[in-house]
Design a protein around this motif. Structure first.
Motif, mmCIF file in Angstrom:
data_model
loop_
_atom_site.group_PDB
_atom_site.id
_atom_site.type_symbol
_atom_site.label_atom_id
_atom_site.label_comp_id
_atom_site.label_asym_id
_atom_site.label_seq_id
_atom_site.Cartn_x
_atom_site.Cartn_y
_atom_site.Cartn_z
ATOM 1 N N THR A 216 69.930 60.618 52.137
ATOM 2 C CA THR A 216 70.230 59.383 52.854
ATOM 3 C C THR A 216 71.729 59.259 53.083
ATOM 4 O OG1 THR A 216 70.544 58.066 50.860
ATOM 5 C CG2 THR A 216 68.277 58.241 51.720
ATOM 6 N N LYS A 217 72.092 58.294 53.910
ATOM 7 C CA LYS A 217 73.511 58.049 54.181
ATOM 8 C C LYS A 217 74.229 57.677 52.885
ATOM 9 C CE LYS A 217 74.960 54.249 56.353
ATOM 10 N NZ LYS A 217 75.367 53.300 57.405
ATOM 11 N N ARG A 218 73.619 56.835 52.078
ATOM 12 C CA ARG A 218 74.242 56.401 50.817
ATOM 13 C C ARG A 218 74.463 57.591 49.893
ATOM 14 N NH1 ARG A 218 77.922 54.057 49.739
ATOM 15 N NH2 ARG A 218 77.355 52.954 51.590
ATOM 16 N N TYR B 214 83.115 58.582 57.786
ATOM 17 C CA TYR B 214 81.776 59.174 57.856
ATOM 18 C C TYR B 214 80.693 58.098 57.894
ATOM 19 C CZ TYR B 214 83.564 63.842 57.672
ATOM 20 O OH TYR B 214 84.207 64.996 58.008
ATOM 21 N N ASN B 215 80.902 56.993 57.213
ATOM 22 C CA ASN B 215 79.956 55.877 57.283
ATOM 23 C C ASN B 215 79.854 55.362 58.723
ATOM 24 O OD1 ASN B 215 78.207 53.800 56.331
ATOM 25 N ND2 ASN B 215 79.949 52.396 56.311
ATOM 26 N N ILE C 113 78.100 58.038 61.026
ATOM 27 C CA ILE C 113 76.640 58.084 60.860
ATOM 28 C C ILE C 113 76.002 56.838 61.468
ATOM 29 C CG2 ILE C 113 74.759 58.072 59.163
ATOM 30 C CD1 ILE C 113 76.701 59.734 57.327
ATOM 31 N N THR C 114 76.585 55.675 61.204
ATOM 32 C CA THR C 114 76.063 54.422 61.755
ATOM 33 C C THR C 114 76.038 54.455 63.275
ATOM 34 O OG1 THR C 114 76.872 53.199 59.839
ATOM 35 C CG2 THR C 114 76.394 51.918 61.820
ATOM 36 N N GLU D 54 68.870 59.284 61.070
ATOM 37 C CA GLU D 54 69.912 59.394 60.048
ATOM 38 C C GLU D 54 69.897 60.767 59.384
ATOM 39 O OE1 GLU D 54 70.113 57.420 55.816
ATOM 40 O OE2 GLU D 54 70.864 55.986 57.312
ATOM 41 N N SER D 55 68.708 61.263 59.060
ATOM 42 C CA SER D 55 68.600 62.559 58.386
ATOM 43 C C SER D 55 69.121 63.694 59.272
ATOM 44 C CB SER D 55 67.160 62.829 57.965
ATOM 45 O OG SER D 55 66.310 62.833 59.105
ATOM 46 N N ILE E 240 72.998 63.554 59.216
ATOM 47 C CA ILE E 240 73.509 64.032 57.926
ATOM 48 C C ILE E 240 73.334 65.541 57.807
ATOM 49 C CG2 ILE E 240 73.122 63.926 55.432
ATOM 50 C CD1 ILE E 240 72.518 60.900 55.890
#
Length: 159
Positions: free
Chosen positions: A2-4, A30-31, A34-35, A44-45, A48
């Motif tokens: 995940t992003k987190r 990077y946050n 991705i957003t 999202e996957s 990443i």
């Protein structure tokens, strides 16, 4: 992943080598990236996966910061839809060559190991030189010392 999880791994990989503000700047970059990509409709996957291993990214960030001397911003401000340009000329100058100075620091394990091995090498070299000098002078001074002791013993018995 995940992003987190990605951002946590990136932060963990950077924490020992960079200041808090540089770490936060890179994590925010990077946050935001991705957003923005997810907002464009990508999964999202997939984003990443395309970015790759956060540890490899962290290594590149750390190397870049070392070359910059940690004095410049690590990224231009993020603008959605704009790809980061190659900033070679900004970082190194187009004609004048590299403008900064690299300072050697003990910030990685292998640099500490090289320092320790260097100190051990110097100690071994000093011991070898002193031992060599003693082995050269021993054939001269040992007989001389024995002769001096014999003379002292003979003079002590005469009194």
């Amino acid at each position: 992943m995940t992003k987190r999880e990605f951002l946590d791994k990136l932060k963990k990989a950077l924490v020992n080598d960079l200041s808090g503000s540089v770490i936060q700047e890179n994590v925010n970059y990077y946050n935001d990236y991705i957003t923005e990509e997810v907002r464009k409709g990508r999964r999202e996957s997939d984003v990443i996966e395309e970015l790759g291993d956060p540890w490899a990214i962290a290594k590149n960030i750390i190397t870049s910061e070392e070359m910059k001397g940690n004095t410049q911003e690590s990224y231009d401000s993020y603008e959605p839809g704009r790809r980061r340009e190659n900033s070679y000329e900004q970082d190194y100058g187009s004609e004048s060559g590299y403008r900064g100075a690299h300072v050697f620091g003990l910030d990685t394990w292998w640099k500490k190991l090289v320092l320790i091995l260097g100190i051990i090498g110097i100690v071994v070299l000093v011991v070898a030189v002193v031992g060599g000098i003693i082995s050269l002078l021993a054939p001269i001074f040992v007989p001389l010392l024995i002769v001096c002791l014999i003379i002292k013993l003979i003079n002590g018995r005469r009194r």
